[in-house]
Motif scaffolding. Structure first.
Motif, PDB file in Angstrom:
ATOM      1  N   HIS A 260     -66.474  49.814 -13.143  1.00 12.39           N
ATOM      2  CA  HIS A 260     -67.464  49.842 -14.225  1.00 12.39           C
ATOM      3  C   HIS A 260     -67.521  48.479 -14.929  1.00 12.39           C
ATOM      4  O   HIS A 260     -68.598  47.940 -15.169  1.00 12.39           O
ATOM      5  CB  HIS A 260     -67.098  50.964 -15.205  1.00 12.39           C
ATOM      6  N   HIS A 264     -70.604  45.580 -14.964  1.00 14.79           N
ATOM      7  CA  HIS A 264     -71.297  44.956 -16.102  1.00 14.79           C
ATOM      8  C   HIS A 264     -71.569  43.478 -15.807  1.00 14.79           C
ATOM      9  O   HIS A 264     -72.605  42.935 -16.198  1.00 14.79           O
ATOM     10  CB  HIS A 264     -70.484  45.092 -17.393  1.00 14.79           C
ATOM     11  N   TYR A 275     -78.567  45.186 -24.118  1.00  8.58           N
ATOM     12  CA  TYR A 275     -77.590  46.229 -24.422  1.00  8.58           C
ATOM     13  C   TYR A 275     -77.989  47.012 -25.666  1.00  8.58           C
ATOM     14  O   TYR A 275     -77.290  47.013 -26.683  1.00  8.58           O
ATOM     15  CB  TYR A 275     -76.210  45.594 -24.588  1.00  8.58           C
ATOM     16  N   GLU A 284     -75.401  50.662 -18.981  1.00  4.74           N
ATOM     17  CA  GLU A 284     -74.212  51.519 -18.893  1.00  4.74           C
ATOM     18  C   GLU A 284     -74.259  52.404 -17.650  1.00  4.74           C
ATOM     19  O   GLU A 284     -73.248  52.626 -16.983  1.00  4.74           O
ATOM     20  CB  GLU A 284     -74.100  52.396 -20.145  1.00  4.74           C
ATOM     21  N   HIS A 347     -73.965  54.638 -24.440  1.00  7.69           N
ATOM     22  CA  HIS A 347     -72.977  55.411 -23.669  1.00  7.69           C
ATOM     23  C   HIS A 347     -73.326  56.899 -23.625  1.00  7.69           C
ATOM     24  O   HIS A 347     -72.622  57.682 -22.995  1.00  7.69           O
ATOM     25  CB  HIS A 347     -71.572  55.254 -24.259  1.00  7.69           C
TER      26      HIS A 347
HETATM   27 ZN   LIG Z   1     -69.635  49.957 -20.096  1.00  2.74          ZN
END
Ligand SMILES: [Zn+2]
Ligand SMILES: [Ca+2]
Ligand SMILES: [Ca+2]
Length: 434
Positions: A260, A264, A275, A284, A347
């Motif tokens: 993960h 990014h 973001y 995300e 998220h």
């Molecule tokens: Zn993340």
């Protein structure tokens, strides 16, 4: 004055000379050895020659002498340079020409086959490098192509100042920090995935070094319960797992968390999705999708660093995560674009595209909602789409791009195109005519 590198070795057995090795040369008597250089001048000449800022290396010693090179003797200063445990030089500087006449490496980066136990108890083989102090360090210049992988650990000195040092051991096959071993193992798997599956050389596709910090704490003595990508490297906290089973164990343990974070970096050097709000949720989501593609044995994230049966997020069932996520556009969660609001719930709302990916891979078929195409084709499609999205892209743009890539790669009438359209329709997004 020493004459470096010139010697005669005579082997004597009893009173008998058995061999003479080396070469006898006429003594270099006519060399002018009057010129001299100040240390500041040696530093400046070294700096220019190495093309390095003078804060990035040290002169550890210097002496005058005679060196023979290019078949002649020259009067020089021998300057020993320390750059890092894996880089050092002897520079021979002529005080007359005020330039480097010979440059010799003092450290031969010698990759050493090494092994250690990771945080999950597995035995891992990796490469380390023997440093100039005789210790082995987690530095592997065999990957990425033309750069290196480095694992450092967060240490605080007596004054509480933060230091980063290579994870090191005096024995290549024991004594390693297990968090470092996990980071080495996971970095290799992630690098190989992007190279072999997507022909991408490191996160930026330019072979940039893969650097990880393990055992990170933002304040000395306080556990740090997160991992992050800072724009060029990965950082893994030491974790705050409690006896009640809340929190995370050492975050370096988890392959999907590591994937993960590196993802990014991949997003940053491709679509660079802003973001916040929908574009942030896509950012995300792509990171999560690579997480479950690289740790492909399950559809959840974080299971290796949480108490048994727990996980951070689920791609297949977003509502089941630690913080329930929407799985459909109708359930989009509006949050303020602030740190407290998770930048508009990046998220949280990542659940929508996450779920579309799961449906595309296998969920449509399993749940009787349409066609699914398996991991391989789905990963090919989403990576191709990521390369063409832009910082402001939203769900509809991503959905359209998945369909466009499916069409380009598999054909307009392919089942891959149909499956993409059905997957997105099932999360509330109809793909427009292309
Ligand atoms: Zn993340
Ligand atoms: Ca797993
Ligand atoms: Ca997982």
């Amino acid at each position: 004055m020493p004459v470096w590198g010139e010697q005669i070795v005579v082997s004597v057995f009893g009173s008998e000379v058995r061999s003479i090795t080396g070469a006898l040369r006429e003594s270099p008597l006519n060399i002018d050895t009057n010129a001299s250089l100040e240390k500041a001048e040696l530093l400046q000449i070294s700096e220019e020659h190495l093309k390095r800022n003078r804060d990035s290396f040290q002169i550890t010693s210097h002496e005058r002498g005679i060196i023979r090179y290019a078949k002649r003797f020259s009067y020089t200063y021998k300057v020993k340079i320390y750059v890092s445990p894996s880089e050092g030089w002897e520079l021979y500087i002529s005080p007359i020409g005020k330039r480097v006449v010979l440059k010799v490496p003092t450290i031969f980066t010698q990759l050493t086959s090494s092994s250690g136990t990771d945080l999950l108890g597995s035995q891992v083989s990796f490469n380390s490098t023997k440093g100039s102090d005789g210790n082995f360090i987690m530095l592997d210049d065999s990957f990425p192509n033309s750069s290196q992988t480095q694992i450092a650990e967060n240490i605080f000195d007596e004054d509480g100042e933060r230091l980063y040092g290579y994870v090191s051991s005096s024995d290549p096959n024991s004594g390693w920090n297990a968090a470092g071993v996990s980071a080495m193992k996971n970095t290799r798997i992630i690098y190989d995935y992007f190279l072999n599956k997507h022909n991408r050389n490191s996160f930026d596709d330019k072979g940039s070094p893969l650097v990880s910090i393990v055992d990170y704490q933002s304040t000395e003595g306080e556990c740090f319960n997160n991992a992050f990508w800072n724009g060029s490297q990965m950082t893994y906290g030491d974790g705050c797992l409690t006896t009640r089973g809340t929190g995370f164990g050492n975050l370096a343990a988890s392959l999907d968390v590591a994937a993960h974070e590196v993802a990014h970096g991949v997003v940053q050097f491709s679509a660079n999705l802003r973001y916040e709000n929908q574009s942030g949720a896509l950012n995300e989501s792509f990171a999560d999708i690579f997480g479950v593609s690289i740790d492909a044995e399950d559809w959840v994230l974080g299971e290796d660093i949480m108490a048994s049966g727990r996980f951070l997020r689920s791609i297949s069932n977003p509502a089941s995560g630690r913080r329930p996520q929407p799985a459909h556009l109708d359930d989009f969660v509006f949050l303020p674009n602030t740190k407290e609001g998770d930048w508009g719930g990046v998220h949280i709302n990542s659940g929508i595209q996450n779920r579309a990916f799961y449906l595309l891979v296998e969920g449509n078929e399993k749940e009787g909602k349409g066609l699914s195409i398996g991991r391989t084709d789905a990963e090919t499609i989403i990576y191709a789409a990521l390369l063409k999205l832009t910082p402001n892209s939203e769900y509809a743009d991503s959905a359209n791009q998945w369909a466009t890539e499916a069409e380009l790669i598999f054909g307009a009438n392919s089942r891959q195109v149909t499956a993409v359209e059905q997957a997105w329709a099932n999360v509330g997004i109809e793909i427009s005519e292309r």
